[in-house]
Design a protein around this motif. Sequence first.
Motif, mmCIF file in Angstrom:
data_model
loop_
_atom_site.group_PDB
_atom_site.id
_atom_site.type_symbol
_atom_site.label_atom_id
_atom_site.label_comp_id
_atom_site.label_asym_id
_atom_site.label_seq_id
_atom_site.Cartn_x
_atom_site.Cartn_y
_atom_site.Cartn_z
ATOM 1 N N UNK A 103 -28.263 -18.785 -0.066
ATOM 2 C CA UNK A 103 -28.917 -18.372 -1.312
ATOM 3 C C UNK A 103 -28.613 -16.915 -1.629
ATOM 4 N N UNK A 104 -28.597 -16.068 -0.615
ATOM 5 C CA UNK A 104 -28.279 -14.663 -0.835
ATOM 6 C C UNK A 104 -26.870 -14.531 -1.401
ATOM 7 N N UNK A 105 -25.928 -15.251 -0.827
ATOM 8 C CA UNK A 105 -24.548 -15.227 -1.319
ATOM 9 C C UNK A 105 -24.485 -15.615 -2.788
ATOM 10 N N UNK A 106 -25.180 -16.685 -3.149
ATOM 11 C CA UNK A 106 -25.171 -17.147 -4.537
ATOM 12 C C UNK A 106 -25.746 -16.114 -5.483
ATOM 13 N N UNK A 107 -26.882 -15.519 -5.120
ATOM 14 C CA UNK A 107 -27.529 -14.544 -6.002
ATOM 15 C C UNK A 107 -26.684 -13.284 -6.151
ATOM 16 N N UNK A 108 -26.020 -12.866 -5.083
ATOM 17 C CA UNK A 108 -25.114 -11.720 -5.185
ATOM 18 C C UNK A 108 -23.979 -12.037 -6.155
ATOM 19 N N UNK A 109 -23.390 -13.192 -6.021
ATOM 20 C CA UNK A 109 -22.278 -13.571 -6.896
ATOM 21 C C UNK A 109 -22.725 -13.658 -8.354
ATOM 22 N N UNK A 110 -23.956 -14.109 -8.578
ATOM 23 C CA UNK A 110 -24.467 -14.171 -9.951
ATOM 24 C C UNK A 110 -24.563 -12.786 -10.574
ATOM 25 N N UNK A 111 -25.094 -11.823 -9.823
ATOM 26 C CA UNK A 111 -25.216 -10.469 -10.366
ATOM 27 C C UNK A 111 -23.842 -9.846 -10.605
ATOM 28 N N UNK A 112 -22.901 -10.111 -9.730
ATOM 29 C CA UNK A 112 -21.537 -9.622 -9.943
ATOM 30 C C UNK A 112 -20.920 -10.261 -11.177
ATOM 31 N N UNK A 113 -21.182 -11.534 -11.376
ATOM 32 C CA UNK A 113 -20.693 -12.239 -12.567
ATOM 33 C C UNK A 113 -21.239 -11.605 -13.845
ATOM 34 N N UNK A 114 -22.505 -11.179 -13.803
ATOM 35 C CA UNK A 114 -23.142 -10.587 -14.978
ATOM 36 C C UNK A 114 -22.664 -9.162 -15.257
ATOM 37 N N UNK A 115 -22.038 -8.542 -14.257
ATOM 38 C CA UNK A 115 -21.501 -7.199 -14.473
ATOM 39 C C UNK A 115 -21.971 -6.134 -13.510
ATOM 40 N N UNK A 116 -22.623 -6.528 -12.415
ATOM 41 C CA UNK A 116 -23.087 -5.535 -11.438
ATOM 42 C C UNK A 116 -21.892 -4.813 -10.815
ATOM 43 N N UNK A 117 -22.008 -3.499 -10.666
ATOM 44 C CA UNK A 117 -20.966 -2.725 -10.007
ATOM 45 C C UNK A 117 -21.303 -2.460 -8.550
ATOM 46 N N UNK A 118 -22.533 -2.694 -8.162
ATOM 47 C CA UNK A 118 -22.982 -2.689 -6.764
ATOM 48 C C UNK A 118 -24.214 -3.584 -6.707
ATOM 49 N N UNK A 119 -24.628 -3.934 -5.497
ATOM 50 C CA UNK A 119 -25.728 -4.891 -5.305
ATOM 51 C C UNK A 119 -26.900 -4.201 -4.627
ATOM 52 N N UNK A 120 -28.102 -4.585 -5.032
ATOM 53 C CA UNK A 120 -29.327 -4.018 -4.447
ATOM 54 C C UNK A 120 -30.167 -5.141 -3.844
ATOM 55 N N UNK A 121 -30.541 -4.978 -2.574
ATOM 56 C CA UNK A 121 -31.458 -5.883 -1.882
ATOM 57 C C UNK A 121 -32.716 -5.123 -1.479
ATOM 58 N N UNK A 122 -33.810 -5.842 -1.359
ATOM 59 C CA UNK A 122 -35.041 -5.267 -0.822
ATOM 60 C C UNK A 122 -35.065 -5.515 0.678
ATOM 61 N N UNK A 123 -35.021 -4.438 1.462
ATOM 62 C CA UNK A 123 -34.972 -4.560 2.921
ATOM 63 C C UNK A 123 -36.303 -4.289 3.587
ATOM 64 N N UNK A 124 -37.288 -3.806 2.825
ATOM 65 C CA UNK A 124 -38.582 -3.482 3.418
ATOM 66 C C UNK A 124 -39.671 -3.415 2.374
ATOM 67 N N UNK A 125 -40.883 -3.140 2.823
ATOM 68 C CA UNK A 125 -42.043 -3.124 1.950
ATOM 69 C C UNK A 125 -41.958 -2.041 0.888
ATOM 70 N N UNK A 126 -42.735 -2.249 -0.196
ATOM 71 C CA UNK A 126 -42.706 -1.307 -1.297
ATOM 72 C C UNK A 126 -44.090 -0.879 -1.744
ATOM 73 N N UNK A 127 -44.134 0.182 -2.526
ATOM 74 C CA UNK A 127 -45.398 0.700 -3.039
ATOM 75 C C UNK A 127 -45.955 -0.206 -4.124
ATOM 76 N N UNK A 128 -45.140 -0.558 -5.096
ATOM 77 C CA UNK A 128 -45.623 -1.289 -6.264
ATOM 78 C C UNK A 128 -45.639 -2.803 -6.081
ATOM 79 N N UNK A 129 -45.047 -3.306 -5.020
ATOM 80 C CA UNK A 129 -45.025 -4.758 -4.815
ATOM 81 C C UNK A 129 -46.379 -5.246 -4.310
ATOM 82 N N UNK A 130 -46.687 -6.492 -4.630
ATOM 83 C CA UNK A 130 -48.042 -7.017 -4.432
ATOM 84 C C UNK A 130 -48.339 -7.463 -3.004
ATOM 85 N N UNK A 131 -47.341 -7.961 -2.286
ATOM 86 C CA UNK A 131 -47.636 -8.764 -1.105
ATOM 87 C C UNK A 131 -47.267 -8.118 0.216
ATOM 88 N N UNK A 132 -46.379 -7.134 0.224
ATOM 89 C CA UNK A 132 -45.817 -6.648 1.481
ATOM 90 C C UNK A 132 -46.322 -5.261 1.848
#
Length: 232
Positions: A103-132
């Motif tokens: 699934x990660x591979x597919x989602x990366x390829x989708x963003x590249x298809x749309x025009x992404x010049x680099x890819x961003x993943x969430x590797x850890x918890x965040x301030x504004x996110x609800x659950x982590x």
Amino acid sequence: MPVSKLLTSEVADFNFSAAAEANNTLMRGFTSVRDMIGPTFSLKRAIDSNIINGPRIWPSGAIISQTGGHGDFRMTYEIPSSSASHSRGEQIGGGVIADGPSEVTKRVREQLMLGATQIKLAAGGGVSSHYDPIDVAQYSEEEFRAAVNAAENWGTYVSVHAYTHRAIQAALKGGVKVIEHAQLIDEPTIKMMAQKNAWLSSQAFLDNEYSNPQQGEARVKQIEVQKGTDNG
């Protein structure tokens, strides 16, 4: 802008706001920027076509997140999820969910298809996110490696949102080349970054009138990250 407002606004609302801010950014003297999360492909095209004024944009597109991760903008009533429907975050191109290497591979390829010049993943918890919580690590080494392979096949790289040493180390082991934030990093992890030839893109999160103050549990996480900025 609060996540709640982003998820309830019309796409046109933040497109107009983004166009105004692009002009402001250029007038401040910034001629090139990386945009690390969000639907900025059309904004980039408008700038490149001289329809509006703004800096050159290198867009990442939607942040790719595991279920319950920093980029999971779904409400609890949308769980269990269905492959036949898309959350509001996915509809507007803010964040997409991917679990497992395929699934990660597919989602990366989708963003590249749309025009992404680099890819961003969430590797850890965040301030504004609800659950982590801030200290959780997200994605496995295999999942990071899947994203990195797909990006490298396209001639580009993977960047990750991460604050803590555990999240950063997992990403580095998977071949990630750029770490965003890293306010809660430790010295061994900094040395590991040097060994891996990885880049640190730090941002100063300050407790002032520009910091988009959070509420409740998110405010507690925000203060923790801001202390990391001070310690750094």
